[in-house]
Design an enzyme around this catalytic site. Sequence first.
Site, PDB file in Angstrom:
ATOM      1  CE  LYS A  62      18.236  40.257  52.007  1.00 25.29           C
ATOM      2  NZ  LYS A  62      17.361  38.751  51.686  1.00 25.29           N
ATOM      3  CG  ASN A  63      19.129  38.153  48.050  1.00 24.47           C
ATOM      4  OD1 ASN A  63      18.861  38.192  49.208  1.00 24.47           O
ATOM      5  ND2 ASN A  63      18.197  38.998  46.944  1.00 24.47           N
TER       6      ASN A  63
ATOM      7  CB  CYS B 253       7.240  33.479  51.980  1.00 22.26           C
ATOM      8  SG  CYS B 253       7.926  34.759  51.582  1.00 22.26           S
TER       9      CYS B 253
ATOM     10  NE  ARG C 259      10.165  33.679  47.993  1.00 23.84           N
ATOM     11  CZ  ARG C 259      11.057  34.554  48.608  1.00 23.84           C
ATOM     12  NH1 ARG C 259      10.769  35.268  49.624  1.00 23.84           N
ATOM     13  NH2 ARG C 259      12.192  34.635  48.051  1.00 23.84           N
ATOM     14  N   PRO C 260       7.332  28.236  46.362  1.00 22.76           N
ATOM     15  CG  PRO C 260       6.588  27.127  44.427  1.00 22.76           C
ATOM     16  CD  PRO C 260       6.512  28.345  45.193  1.00 22.76           C
TER      17      PRO C 260
ATOM     18  CG  LEU D  65      11.383  25.048  40.294  1.00 24.83           C
ATOM     19  CD1 LEU D  65      11.592  26.518  39.464  1.00 24.83           C
ATOM     20  CD2 LEU D  65      11.173  24.010  38.978  1.00 24.83           C
TER      21      LEU D  65
ATOM     22  CG  ASP E  32      14.405  41.436  45.735  1.00 25.00           C
ATOM     23  OD1 ASP E  32      13.435  40.721  45.768  1.00 25.00           O
ATOM     24  OD2 ASP E  32      15.529  40.708  45.976  1.00 25.00           O
TER      25      ASP E  32
ATOM     26  NE  ARG F 238      14.634  38.562  56.450  1.00 30.21           N
ATOM     27  CZ  ARG F 238      14.117  38.646  55.256  1.00 30.21           C
ATOM     28  NH1 ARG F 238      12.500  39.117  55.291  1.00 30.21           N
ATOM     29  NH2 ARG F 238      14.576  37.829  54.410  1.00 30.21           N
TER      30      ARG F 238
HETATM   31  C1  UD1 Z   1      15.803  35.064  45.324  1.00 24.01           C
HETATM   32  C2  UD1 Z   1      16.253  36.245  46.071  1.00 24.01           C
HETATM   33  C3  UD1 Z   1      14.848  37.126  46.212  1.00 24.01           C
HETATM   34  C4  UD1 Z   1      14.523  37.756  44.957  1.00 24.01           C
HETATM   35  C5  UD1 Z   1      14.306  36.320  44.057  1.00 24.01           C
HETATM   36  C6  UD1 Z   1      14.174  36.807  42.555  1.00 24.01           C
HETATM   37  C7  UD1 Z   1      17.897  35.514  47.704  1.00 24.01           C
HETATM   38  C8  UD1 Z   1      18.063  35.232  49.230  1.00 24.01           C
HETATM   39  N1  UD1 Z   1      16.486  35.827  47.273  1.00 24.01           N
HETATM   40  O1  UD1 Z   1      14.931  34.354  45.836  1.00 24.01           O
HETATM   41  O2  UD1 Z   1      15.428  38.177  47.028  1.00 24.01           O
HETATM   42  O3  UD1 Z   1      13.260  38.324  45.079  1.00 24.01           O
HETATM   43  O4  UD1 Z   1      15.407  35.766  43.995  1.00 24.01           O
HETATM   44  O5  UD1 Z   1      15.101  37.558  41.973  1.00 24.01           O
HETATM   45  O6  UD1 Z   1      18.845  35.527  46.972  1.00 24.01           O
HETATM   46  N2  UD1 Z   1       9.882  28.997  42.118  1.00 24.01           N
HETATM   47  C9  UD1 Z   1       9.441  27.962  41.983  1.00 24.01           C
HETATM   48  N3  UD1 Z   1       9.750  26.811  42.563  1.00 24.01           N
HETATM   49  C10 UD1 Z   1      10.850  26.737  43.295  1.00 24.01           C
HETATM   50  C11 UD1 Z   1      11.695  27.779  43.212  1.00 24.01           C
HETATM   51  C12 UD1 Z   1      11.151  29.144  42.794  1.00 24.01           C
HETATM   52  O7  UD1 Z   1       8.160  27.808  41.519  1.00 24.01           O
HETATM   53  O8  UD1 Z   1      11.379  25.710  43.508  1.00 24.01           O
HETATM   54  C13 UD1 Z   1       9.262  30.137  41.640  1.00 24.01           C
HETATM   55  C14 UD1 Z   1       8.926  31.449  42.745  1.00 24.01           C
HETATM   56  O9  UD1 Z   1       7.870  31.187  43.374  1.00 24.01           O
HETATM   57  C15 UD1 Z   1       8.983  32.672  41.783  1.00 24.01           C
HETATM   58  C16 UD1 Z   1      10.072  32.349  40.894  1.00 24.01           C
HETATM   59  O10 UD1 Z   1       9.973  30.689  40.792  1.00 24.01           O
HETATM   60  O11 UD1 Z   1       7.948  32.876  41.151  1.00 24.01           O
HETATM   61  C17 UD1 Z   1      11.445  32.795  41.191  1.00 24.01           C
HETATM   62  O12 UD1 Z   1      11.905  32.525  42.413  1.00 24.01           O
HETATM   63  P1  UD1 Z   1      13.471  32.422  42.904  1.00 24.01           P
HETATM   64  O13 UD1 Z   1      14.190  33.133  41.928  1.00 24.01           O
HETATM   65  O14 UD1 Z   1      13.567  30.853  43.133  1.00 24.01           O
HETATM   66  O15 UD1 Z   1      13.506  33.222  44.101  1.00 24.01           O
HETATM   67  P2  UD1 Z   1      14.561  33.017  45.544  1.00 24.01           P
HETATM   68  O16 UD1 Z   1      15.623  32.272  44.982  1.00 24.01           O
HETATM   69  O17 UD1 Z   1      13.732  32.373  46.427  1.00 24.01           O
END
Ligand code: UD1
Length: 427
Positions: free
Chosen positions: A22-23, A123, A128-129, A132, A313, A405
Site C-alpha cells: 500500500k505505502n 490524525c 502528523r504535521p 518538512l 507500522d 484501507r
Molecule cells: C509513512 C507511512 C506510514 C508510516 C510512516 C513511518 C505512507 C503512506 N505512510 O507515513 O504508514 O507509519 O511513514 O514509517 O507511506 N513529521 C514531521 N513533519 C513532517 C512530516 C513528518 O514532524 O512534515 C514527523 C511525523 O510526525 C513523525 C515522523 O516525522 O513523527 C515520521 O513521519 P513520516 O515518516 O513522514 O510518516 P508518513 O510519511 O506520514
Amino acid sequence: MDRIIIRGGNRLSGRIPISGAKNSALTLIPCALLTDEPLTLRNLPRLADIDSFQHLMNQFGVSTAIAGSRPEDFGRVMTLQATRITSTVAPYDIVRKMRASILVLGPLLARAGEATVSLPGGCAIGNRPIDLHLKVLEAMGADIEIAAGYVRASAPDGGLPGGTYSFPVVSVGATENALMAASLAQGTTILRNAAREPEIIDLCNLLVEMGADIEGIGTSDITIHGVPRLHGATYEVMPDRIEAGSYACAAAITGGDVDLVGARANEMDATLEALIEMGLHVEPYKKGVKVAANAPLKAVRLNTAPYPGLATDMQAQLMALLCKADGNSVLTETIFENRYMHVPELNRMGAHIDVDGHTAVVRGVDRLTGAPVMATDLRASMSLVIAGLAAEGQTELNRIYHLDRGYERLEEKLQAVGADIERVGGD
Ligand code: UD1
C-alpha cells in the site's frame, strides 16, 4: 456498518499470498503526474486508499484505466496518463480521507509549476504535521503560502531550481515529495538524512525507469539531477512488508505456521529479527518467508525506528503477539506520539499492558478472551484481529473501514489458512 467476527482458537497453517505494498503504491501513483506518457503499475493492491487516490488523480485530469485482472485475482494493473493537467487543486474532501494525498504536492509543483493542496488535518496517530514537506520544497525554490486550510505552492517561471536540504527528522512522505519534485527540477537537489525505507527505493527505481537521474538510492544522502522530461513506464509494486509481518504475527499467536508467499525477507529484517528473538522459526526462501511457532513465545524489548529499524507500522501487531509471551516485554514507540490506541482494547480482551509515555510494558498472559472491540486506525485494527485469533470465544471488530484501507481481502486470506473469521453487514 460492516463488522468482522472472529471465533478464536484455530491454529493457522498454510500459504498466504502477499499483496502489493500500500505505502509504495501510494507514492508510485502520483508519479503519473510527472509525465504526459502512460504509466502502468502492476500488482496494485485492491484497497480503499488506492481507489481514493485514483479518484484524486482524476480530479487533476489524469485518465485512469484498470485492466488485465479478474475480480478473483489478487492485484490489479492500472494505467494512468496525465496528457494534460487540468486542475492543480487537491480538495479537502479527498485529502481528509487519505493523508497520502499530500504526495501530489511535489509532482504537481514540478510539472505544472503550482499546486494547491488541502492541509490533511489531525490524525488518529498523532499530530502528523507536514512542515518538512513544505520546508524541503522551499529549499528547492518553491514559494509556499498557507491560507484557508490549503497549502499553495508555486515554482518560479522556468521551474524549480533545486537545492540542498537536511531533514531534522527522518520523514518518509517528505522524502518522497522531494524526490518526485527534484526529478523534474532545473538543477540538482541534495537530500541529507533522507528516509531509506524500501518504499523509497521502490519510488526511486520507478523514477529512474522514467528517466530520472538519482544517485545514492537506498542511502540517507540522495542526489537528484533534475531532467527536463520524464517518460512513461511499466512498473511492478513491491510486496507489502507490513502485510507480511502482520500475517506472521497472526500465525504465531495461534502457535501455527505460515508461508508468506512473495514476501522479501531482506526488506523485513527488523521484524524477522524480533520474531526470531521471540523464539519463532523464520525461514526465508527465494520467493517468500516461512514462519513457524514451535515453542512458547519469549518476551522481548523492542523500539520502533526509521528503516532499517523496526517499522512503527508493525508495533501494534507485535504488541498483540507479545500479549501471549512468557514474561514482560517492553515496547517503545519513537516515531509517532499517541500510537497506543489499541492498548485499551487489547486490555479489554484480557491483556495486561501499561503505557507510560512512549513506552508500553506488556505482561504476558495465558489467555485472551473475545470481546466487542473498536478499531481506531489501520494497524491498531490488525492488532485486534491478531488478538481475536488467539482469544477464547468471539471477538467482534467494529469500524473495519480502517482495515479495508490497508489489508487486501483480509478475511479471505485468513480463512484460507484455517481462521474462523467472517465479515457481517451491520445496521
Ligand atoms: C509513512 C507511512 C506510514 C508510516 C510512516 C513511518 C505512507 C503512506 N505512510 O507515513 O504508514 O507509519 O511513514 O514509517 O507511506 N513529521 C514531521 N513533519 C513532517 C512530516 C513528518 O514532524 O512534515 C514527523 C511525523 O510526525 C513523525 C515522523 O516525522 O513523527 C515520521 O513521519 P513520516 O515518516 O513522514 O510518516 P508518513 O510519511 O506520514
